[in-house]
Write an enzyme that holds these catalytic residues in place. Sequence first.
Site, mmCIF file in Angstrom:
data_model
loop_
_atom_site.group_PDB
_atom_site.id
_atom_site.type_symbol
_atom_site.label_atom_id
_atom_site.label_comp_id
_atom_site.label_asym_id
_atom_site.label_seq_id
_atom_site.Cartn_x
_atom_site.Cartn_y
_atom_site.Cartn_z
ATOM 1 N N ASP A 194 4.081 -6.128 0.378
ATOM 2 C CA ASP A 194 4.988 -6.498 1.458
ATOM 3 C C ASP A 194 6.022 -5.394 1.720
ATOM 4 O OD1 ASP A 194 5.784 -8.875 3.120
ATOM 5 O OD2 ASP A 194 7.696 -8.529 2.101
ATOM 6 N N HIS A 252 -0.247 -13.098 9.865
ATOM 7 C CA HIS A 252 0.670 -14.239 9.948
ATOM 8 C C HIS A 252 2.001 -13.898 10.636
ATOM 9 C CE1 HIS A 252 2.008 -11.859 6.660
ATOM 10 N NE2 HIS A 252 3.122 -12.564 6.552
ATOM 11 N N ASP A 253 2.208 -12.629 10.951
ATOM 12 C CA ASP A 253 3.436 -12.221 11.645
ATOM 13 C C ASP A 253 3.178 -11.904 13.115
ATOM 14 O OD1 ASP A 253 4.919 -12.291 9.251
ATOM 15 O OD2 ASP A 253 4.403 -10.207 8.788
ATOM 16 N N GLU A 313 1.994 -2.681 3.285
ATOM 17 C CA GLU A 313 2.506 -2.957 4.624
ATOM 18 C C GLU A 313 3.567 -1.900 4.941
ATOM 19 O OE1 GLU A 313 4.575 -6.543 7.228
ATOM 20 O OE2 GLU A 313 5.212 -6.163 5.183
ATOM 21 N N ASP A 362 -0.309 -11.104 -2.772
ATOM 22 C CA ASP A 362 0.747 -10.517 -1.968
ATOM 23 C C ASP A 362 1.892 -10.160 -2.920
ATOM 24 O OD1 ASP A 362 2.474 -9.905 0.225
ATOM 25 O OD2 ASP A 362 1.343 -11.334 1.433
HETATM 26 C C1 NOJ Z 1 6.539 -8.980 5.904
HETATM 27 C C2 NOJ Z 1 5.825 -10.288 5.824
HETATM 28 O O1 NOJ Z 1 4.533 -10.127 6.337
HETATM 29 C C3 NOJ Z 1 6.658 -11.288 6.577
HETATM 30 O O2 NOJ Z 1 5.998 -12.502 6.787
HETATM 31 C C4 NOJ Z 1 7.959 -11.460 5.820
HETATM 32 O O3 NOJ Z 1 8.816 -12.303 6.552
HETATM 33 C C5 NOJ Z 1 8.652 -10.124 5.597
HETATM 34 N N1 NOJ Z 1 7.781 -9.096 5.186
HETATM 35 C C6 NOJ Z 1 9.707 -10.272 4.538
HETATM 36 O O4 NOJ Z 1 9.082 -10.493 3.304
#
Ligand code: NOJ
Length: 546
Positions: free
Chosen positions: A203, A319-320, A245, A101
């Site tokens: 990210d 995970h989000d 992302e 990541d």
């Molecule tokens: C996206 C990540 O998937 C998330 O978990 C994170 O809090 C934010 N970016 C900030 O890095």
Amino acid sequence: MSETTAPWWKSATAYQIYPRSFCDSNGDGIGDIPGIISKLDYLAELGVGFIWLSPVYRSPMADNGYDISDYQDIAPEFGTLDDFDRLLAEARQRGIRIVMDLVVNHSSDEHPWFIESRASREADKRDFYIWRDPAEDGGPPNDLQSFFGGPAWTFDASTGQYYLHLFDRKQPDLNWDNPALRSEIWRMMNWWLDRGVGGFRMDVIDLIGKDIDRGITADGPRLHEYLQEMHRETLAGRDIVTVGEAWSATPENALLYSGRDSRELSMVFQFEHVSQQWDEKLGKWKPRPFDLVALKRTLNKWQSALAQDGWNSLFWGNHDLPRAVSKYGDDTHYRVESAKMLATVLHLMKGTPYIYQGEEFGMTNAAFTDIDQFKDVETLNFYRLQVADGVAPEDFIAGANENSRDNARTPVQWSDAPGAGFTTGEPWIDINPNYTDINAEQARRDPASIYAHYRHLAQLRKDLPLIVDGEYRPWLEAHPQILAYSRHLDGQTLSVVANVGSTPLQLDVPPGLQVRGQALIGNYGARAQIGAVLDLAPYEAFAILS
Ligand code: NOJ
């Protein structure tokens, strides 16, 4: 023509590990790298081709590792660089690549760069971050808001300026307009690539080209310039996969990232299909009902936008996001059926499918009752803000139980042993009490389990070029309860039909979708034929090859 030279990541099934919650080898309640190594056989058996490893770098863990204080070291709670090298080698032996990541929109405020940057206005590294003078009234330079709630600016009294943080105040944004910062990042990326990692998940990468003074954060004017520079300096000529992302990605701009001539990334994660159920004012904390027709419209749009060029990533969760079976299926009455249905329709689309840890045996959302059970910085920030704004705490918790990031972060349920086989200690976040029934050990034993179904799907993807390359055609787009499509390659057809609902359904099948062939996969046993009328059981899904 079927592509014999297709890159490996097109026929691979990906698996995301959120290390903190995956497997704890030393009883401190926090997952770690030796824990991951101990589960590599399990992942190989599942058929995983690469692992997206959420951050394992040294970090004060304000955002569970998405706040990095040393890009070239491992967080002690996760292990050491030696452990990491062992992970790489052991994974490689099993044909699994490790994708890191890359969190470079921001660092931790405890990174030496930031410590130096905030030391004085003249500091060498001042310009590694984004500093601005206060507005005339002494307040923040503009009204940009953090994605985690509240202003995106924090005042630093010792130098009299504000620094930008689009996330938590402990995650200051790096200044990508500074070439010296960019070369540090290229150096660091090459260091990991030379070590043998299989690529990067990047990210919030759509934020790096921002133009703060014009209020532009996502999809900014210099984004693609920087990604192309990154490609030239680090990625070019390497046999790796990259996935960015990009919450702002649209079917129109996705090809800029992953088109065949773009020289940027292999693919992006877009989020249109997972975020359409949010409230306009209260966002994901007040979810709206599930609308299958709208979901299909989005999925179909993305399939068709990247039909000839570019590449889709396929996912329901990460995970989000909440647990897929809880969000889109029925985790109470039809947990097994609906989880298999969701896997079937996703993994047979065109793109690279990503499994989020625990999804492969149907883990569900948490059902927390107390705000203290939540650990996520975003959830806790919004709780404070919304409750101060008049939202009842129990209403917020109800919304959070549907959409909070902590739903996906409860520990992986490996077995029905105390600690769910995740830890022998006190877990950092509560384990879902349903681990006694829902766990990997049970699923691995049962040939009819969700796990067995995922395994089958990963194998089909390796065996059938049609799943990788076949043209996608949607069917029954306006039907409120059916998701159907077909795939086509070299005279072969794959027909996929799913009942996305908890009631049985009789369907009048359109003539073009009526086929007889080979039963490929199904969650209620085999079907080798689609006739003019189809009786579908709740959440039934199947695929036929003809
Ligand atoms: C996206 C990540 O998937 C998330 O978990 C994170 O809090 C934010 N970016 C900030 O890095």
